[in-house]
Design a protein around this motif. Structure first.
Motif, PDB file in Angstrom:
ATOM      1  N   SER A 114       0.812  -3.618 -10.751  1.00 43.29           N
ATOM      2  CA  SER A 114       0.369  -3.553  -9.354  1.00 43.29           C
ATOM      3  C   SER A 114       1.549  -3.140  -8.484  1.00 43.29           C
ATOM      4  O   SER A 114       2.707  -3.236  -8.884  1.00 43.29           O
ATOM      5  CB  SER A 114      -0.159  -4.919  -8.907  1.00 43.29           C
ATOM      6  OG  SER A 114       0.914  -5.832  -8.796  1.00 43.29           O
ATOM      7  N   SER A 115       1.252  -2.695  -7.276  1.00 45.52           N
ATOM      8  CA  SER A 115       2.324  -2.342  -6.342  1.00 45.52           C
ATOM      9  C   SER A 115       3.164  -3.586  -6.005  1.00 45.52           C
ATOM     10  O   SER A 115       4.365  -3.483  -5.754  1.00 45.52           O
ATOM     11  CB  SER A 115       1.756  -1.705  -5.066  1.00 45.52           C
ATOM     12  OG  SER A 115       0.842  -2.592  -4.429  1.00 45.52           O
ATOM     13  N   LEU A 171       5.025   3.090  -4.372  1.00 47.85           N
ATOM     14  CA  LEU A 171       4.884   1.878  -5.183  1.00 47.85           C
ATOM     15  C   LEU A 171       3.575   1.887  -5.967  1.00 47.85           C
ATOM     16  O   LEU A 171       3.538   1.472  -7.133  1.00 47.85           O
ATOM     17  CB  LEU A 171       4.966   0.623  -4.300  1.00 47.85           C
ATOM     18  CG  LEU A 171       6.284   0.389  -3.581  1.00 47.85           C
ATOM     19  CD1 LEU A 171       6.182  -0.843  -2.697  1.00 47.85           C
ATOM     20  CD2 LEU A 171       7.426   0.261  -4.557  1.00 47.85           C
ATOM     21  N   VAL A 172       2.519   2.366  -5.340  1.00 48.96           N
ATOM     22  CA  VAL A 172       1.220   2.438  -6.016  1.00 48.96           C
ATOM     23  C   VAL A 172       1.303   3.397  -7.205  1.00 48.96           C
ATOM     24  O   VAL A 172       0.835   3.086  -8.305  1.00 48.96           O
ATOM     25  CB  VAL A 172       0.106   2.863  -5.030  1.00 48.96           C
ATOM     26  CG1 VAL A 172      -1.193   3.161  -5.762  1.00 48.96           C
ATOM     27  CG2 VAL A 172      -0.113   1.770  -3.976  1.00 48.96           C
ATOM     28  N   ASN A 222       0.812  -1.214   0.000  1.00 55.03           N
ATOM     29  CA  ASN A 222       0.000   0.000   0.000  1.00 55.03           C
ATOM     30  C   ASN A 222       0.851   1.272   0.000  1.00 55.03           C
ATOM     31  O   ASN A 222       0.313   2.371   0.099  1.00 55.03           O
ATOM     32  CB  ASN A 222      -0.936   0.021   1.215  1.00 55.03           C
ATOM     33  CG  ASN A 222      -1.946  -1.103   1.172  1.00 55.03           C
ATOM     34  OD1 ASN A 222      -2.346  -1.555   0.106  1.00 55.03           O
ATOM     35  ND2 ASN A 222      -2.348  -1.576   2.336  1.00 55.03           N
ATOM     36  N   ASP A 223       2.151   1.119  -0.113  1.00 55.30           N
ATOM     37  CA  ASP A 223       3.062   2.264  -0.115  1.00 55.30           C
ATOM     38  C   ASP A 223       2.708   3.196  -1.277  1.00 55.30           C
ATOM     39  O   ASP A 223       2.601   2.763  -2.433  1.00 55.30           O
ATOM     40  CB  ASP A 223       4.500   1.770  -0.250  1.00 55.30           C
ATOM     41  CG  ASP A 223       5.500   2.903  -0.226  1.00 55.30           C
ATOM     42  OD1 ASP A 223       5.923   3.278   0.883  1.00 55.30           O
ATOM     43  OD2 ASP A 223       5.858   3.409  -1.319  1.00 55.30           O
ATOM     44  N   GLY A 283       3.317   1.940 -10.007  1.00 50.00           N
ATOM     45  CA  GLY A 283       2.485   0.913 -10.627  1.00 50.00           C
ATOM     46  C   GLY A 283       1.473   1.511 -11.589  1.00 50.00           C
ATOM     47  O   GLY A 283       1.290   1.018 -12.706  1.00 50.00           O
TER      48      GLY A 283
END
Length: 120
Positions: free
Chosen positions: A114-115, A104-105, A100-101, A108
């Motif tokens: 995706s993350s 990263l999201v 959920n960072d 993505g």
């Protein structure tokens, strides 16, 4: 016994014996610090072929991974690529989940991944 005071030399010597007997094609270590691996290399006749260690975007250990392992020719294999959210470490409450960072999201979204894929 604290991990830092543990001497892995005897265990590693036994693994070298298994290797020399032909019952193992390679030997390695897991979750050791630089000092612990240095102690093993100092006394070993066979260098560890691999070191399994926790690596992910929140725990990159770049100097240890890039400088030390590459210099010594020790392959690194990672575990926990999505972060260690084991409840005993309390990280879930402090940091949330790596997948959920926000960074990263966003990466993505930019690349249609995706993350989880970004973390890998």
């Amino acid at each position: 016994m604290a991990i830092l005071s543990t001497n892995w030399s005897k265990t590693y010597k036994a693994m070298e014996g298994v290797f020399k007997s032909g019952k193992a094609k390679a030997i390695g270590v897991s979750n050791l610090s630089r000092q612990e691996i240095e102690r093993i290399i100092e006394k070993a006749t066979i260098k560890p072929a691999v070191h399994q260690m926790e690596l992910h975007p929140w725990l990159q250990q770049q100097a240890f991974f890039e400088n030390f392992h590459r210099t010594h020719g020790i392959h690194v294999t990672q575990y926990s690529p999505f972060g260690n959210s084991n409840e005993i470490y309390g990280s879930r409450e402090q940091q949330g989940l790596l997948i959920n960072d926000d960074t990263l999201v966003e990466i993505g979204k930019k690349y249609g991944k995706s993350s989880n894929q970004v973390a890998l």
